[in-house]
Enzyme design. Structure first.
Site, PDB file in Angstrom:
ATOM      1  N   ARG A 169       0.814  -1.210   0.000  1.00 52.43           N
ATOM      2  CA  ARG A 169       0.000   0.000   0.000  1.00 52.43           C
ATOM      3  C   ARG A 169       0.857   1.274   0.000  1.00 52.43           C
ATOM      4  O   ARG A 169       0.459   2.304  -0.514  1.00 52.43           O
ATOM      5  CB  ARG A 169      -0.894  -0.034   1.247  1.00 52.43           C
ATOM      6  CG  ARG A 169      -1.928   1.070   1.288  1.00 52.43           C
ATOM      7  CD  ARG A 169      -1.514   2.186   2.233  1.00 52.43           C
ATOM      8  NE  ARG A 169      -2.614   3.121   2.362  1.00 52.43           N
ATOM      9  CZ  ARG A 169      -2.860   4.115   1.525  1.00 52.43           C
ATOM     10  NH1 ARG A 169      -2.094   4.277   0.468  1.00 52.43           N
ATOM     11  NH2 ARG A 169      -3.878   4.932   1.699  1.00 52.43           N
ATOM     12  N   TYR A 221       2.908   3.787  -3.413  1.00 48.58           N
ATOM     13  CA  TYR A 221       2.505   5.080  -3.968  1.00 48.58           C
ATOM     14  C   TYR A 221       3.135   6.211  -3.172  1.00 48.58           C
ATOM     15  O   TYR A 221       3.749   7.130  -3.731  1.00 48.58           O
ATOM     16  CB  TYR A 221       0.982   5.186  -3.948  1.00 48.58           C
ATOM     17  CG  TYR A 221       0.431   6.508  -4.417  1.00 48.58           C
ATOM     18  CD1 TYR A 221       0.455   6.848  -5.760  1.00 48.58           C
ATOM     19  CD2 TYR A 221      -0.143   7.406  -3.523  1.00 48.58           C
ATOM     20  CE1 TYR A 221      -0.056   8.052  -6.208  1.00 48.58           C
ATOM     21  CE2 TYR A 221      -0.668   8.604  -3.952  1.00 48.58           C
ATOM     22  CZ  TYR A 221      -0.623   8.939  -5.298  1.00 48.58           C
ATOM     23  OH  TYR A 221      -1.129  10.136  -5.723  1.00 48.58           O
ATOM     24  N   TYR A 228      -9.132  -4.556  -0.245  1.00 52.78           N
ATOM     25  CA  TYR A 228      -8.091  -4.105  -1.164  1.00 52.78           C
ATOM     26  C   TYR A 228      -7.136  -5.212  -1.591  1.00 52.78           C
ATOM     27  O   TYR A 228      -6.546  -5.148  -2.661  1.00 52.78           O
ATOM     28  CB  TYR A 228      -7.277  -2.978  -0.514  1.00 52.78           C
ATOM     29  CG  TYR A 228      -8.007  -1.668  -0.448  1.00 52.78           C
ATOM     30  CD1 TYR A 228      -8.367  -0.981  -1.604  1.00 52.78           C
ATOM     31  CD2 TYR A 228      -8.347  -1.101   0.782  1.00 52.78           C
ATOM     32  CE1 TYR A 228      -9.031   0.233  -1.543  1.00 52.78           C
ATOM     33  CE2 TYR A 228      -9.016   0.113   0.846  1.00 52.78           C
ATOM     34  CZ  TYR A 228      -9.354   0.778  -0.319  1.00 52.78           C
ATOM     35  OH  TYR A 228     -10.016   1.977  -0.256  1.00 52.78           O
ATOM     36  N   ASP A 244      -3.530   1.399   6.389  1.00 56.56           N
ATOM     37  CA  ASP A 244      -4.069   2.750   6.271  1.00 56.56           C
ATOM     38  C   ASP A 244      -3.439   3.657   7.314  1.00 56.56           C
ATOM     39  O   ASP A 244      -2.787   3.202   8.256  1.00 56.56           O
ATOM     40  CB  ASP A 244      -5.590   2.726   6.454  1.00 56.56           C
ATOM     41  CG  ASP A 244      -6.276   3.888   5.736  1.00 56.56           C
ATOM     42  OD1 ASP A 244      -5.556   4.698   5.112  1.00 56.56           O
ATOM     43  OD2 ASP A 244      -7.506   3.975   5.785  1.00 56.56           O
TER      44      ASP A 244
END
Length: 374
Positions: free
Chosen positions: A172, A175, A319, A325
Site C-alpha cells: 500500500r 505510492y 483491497y 491505512d
C-alpha cells in the site's frame, strides 16, 4: 507643465488596450492533464489573459466532457515511451505541470510495479526534460507522502513533518514512497541543476469528473467519494474499510484550481516551495461520510424508498494483501494562505455539488469509464 501619462505612471485606456493586445501569454503544458484535476485546471485557464494551456495524455474523454466539445489543445503522447515527443513539447512551453499518476489504493496493492513505473520512472522523464530545457516545473505530489500520523493530532506541515510509512511487505505504501522519492529528486535538481519548481500536495480532492461511475461492485476501487456514490446509485451496500475509522479532509476541485492559479501568479514566493492544498474545516470520519452521503442521496436523488446499507469490511479483504491505512491526514495550509488563497467550499456543499453532477451525468460518466477500459 503637462505630464506624460506613461512617464507619470498613469495608464490611459489606450495604453492598457495595447498592453493587453501585445501581452505574451505564458504557455503551460499539463502532462497527464486530461484527468480529473487537469481537465478542471485547463478549463479554468482556457480564457486566461496571462496563460495558455495544453494537455499531454493518452486519452481525452474527461476534457471532452469538461469543455462540452469546444476546442482545446491536446497532444496524444505516452510518456512511458514517447521520449522525443515529450522533450519537444516541454521545450515549446514555459511552465510544465506534472499530473501523471496512478491514484487507487487497490492498485497500490494489486499492481505496485505499475504504480512505481508511472509515478517514479516515467515521472523522472518529465523532471529531466524540464532540467534539460530549463523550464519551470509544478509537480503534483500527494498528501500520502506524509504516511502515518502515528497518533499525533498536529496537522502535517510541508517543512517540518516527518514522512513515516509501513513495512516493505505492505505494498500500500509504494505510492507514498515513490511520490516522496520524486519530491526529493526534484529538490536535488533544484540545488544541483538550478531547476525552478513548485511542489503541491493536495488533500483528498473531490468534484465533478472525479474517477468514474462504477458499473458493479467489482469494477475497481476508485477513491472513497466515487465508491460510495456508485454504490448509492447501484443500490449496493456502502462498505466501510476497517469500520471507516479513518479521518480525512476533503477539498473541492474549484478551490484547488484557485490555489494553483495563486501559485502561478506568485512565482517569486512559490519557487522552490512545497504547498499543502486542502480544507481543514472539511475533516470527517469515513463512517460519518458514508452516512452523510446516504442522507444527501435519499433527500435529493433516490428514486425508491430503499436505502443502501452501511457495512464493515476488512481492509485486506477489500483491497488485497498488503493494505494498510493511516488514521488521519490533516493539512497545515498556512503557506498557501500566504499567497492570498483560502478554501471556500464547505463539506456539505462540496458533496451536494459533486453528487448532483454525478447523478445528472451518470450515463455519460459510465460510458466514459467503459471507453477508457477498451
Amino acid at each position: 507643465m503637462a505630464c506624460n501619462l506613461l512617464m507619470c505612471g498613469v495608464k490611459s485606456k489606450t495604453s492598457v488596450y495595447f498592453e493587453r493586445a501585445f501581452m505574451v501569454k505564458q504557455k503551460i503544458l499539463c502532462v497527464g492533464g486530461a484527468g480529473f484535476i487537469g481537465s478542471h485546471m485547463s478549463h479554468k485557464l482556457a480564457n486566461s489573459d496571462n496563460y495558455s494551456v495544453a494537455q499531454a495524455d493518452i486519452w481525452s474523454a474527461k476534457l471532452k466532457i469538461r469543455f462540452e466539445n469546444k476546442p482545446f489543445a491536446f497532444h496524444h503522447i505516452d510518456i512511458s515511451s514517447d521520449d522525443d515527443e515529450l522533450s519537444a513539447l516541454v521545450a515549446d512551453h514555459d511552465i510544465i505541470f506534472n499530473l501523471a499518476s496512478k491514484a487507487s489504493p487497490r492498485l497500490y496493492v494489486q499492481d505496485p510495479l505499475a504504480v512505481a513505473k508511472l509515478n517514479l520512472f516515467d515521472g523522472s522523464k518529465v523532471i529531466d526534460a524540464c532540467v534539460k530545457h530549463r523550464k519551470k516545473l509544478v509537480h503534483f505530489s500527494t498528501s500520502e507522502v506524509y504516511g502515518k500520523a502515528l497518533g499525533s493530532t498536529e496537522p502535517f506541515s510541508e517543512d517540518l513533518s516527518n514522512c513515516v510509512t509501513g513495512p516493505i511487505r505492505n505494498h500500500r505504501w509504494i505510492y507514498s514512497t515513490t511520490k516522496q522519492l520524486l519530491d526529493r529528486m526534484i529538490f536535488a535538481h533544484g540545488r544541483q541543476s538550478g531547476l525552478k519548481f513548485t511542489i503541491v500536495r493536495p488533500f483528498n480532492v473531490v468534484g465533478p469528473l472525479i474517477d468514474h461511475v462504477m458499473v458493479g461492485p467489482d469494477d475497481g476501487a476508485p477513491r472513497v467519494f466515487s465508491y460510495f456514490m456508485s454504490a448509492l446509485m447501484n443500490g449496493e451496500p456502502l462498505r466501510l474499510v476497517d469500520g471507516g475509522k479513518a479521518l480525512r479532509t476533503f477539498i473541492h476541485v474549484d478551490d484547488l484550481v484557485n490555489a494553483l492559479i495563486a501559485i502561478l501568479d506568485n512565482p517569486a514566493k512559490s519557487n522552490g516551495e512545497i504547498f499543502n492544498i486542502g480544507t481543514p474545516q472539511n475533516e470527517i470520519r469515513i463512517a460519518d461520510l458514508a452516512t452523510l452521503m446516504r442522507d444527501i442521496f435519499a433527500a435529493n436523488f433516490e428514486m425508491s424508498s430503499v436505502r443502501s446499507d452501511i457495512v464493515t469490511v476488512d481492509g485486506q479483504e477489500f483491497y488485497g494483501e498488503g493494505f494498510e491505512d493511516t488514521e488521519r491526514r490533516m493539512p497545515n495550509i498556512d503557506k498557501i494562505k500566504g499567497l492570498g488563497w483560502t478554501p471556500r467550499i464547505m463539506l456539505k456543499d462540496l458533496l451536494e455539488d459533486t453528487m448532483r453532477y454525478t447523478w445528472e451525468n451518470r450515463h455519460r460518466l459510465t460510458q466514459e469509464a467503459m471507453d477508457a477500459m477498451e
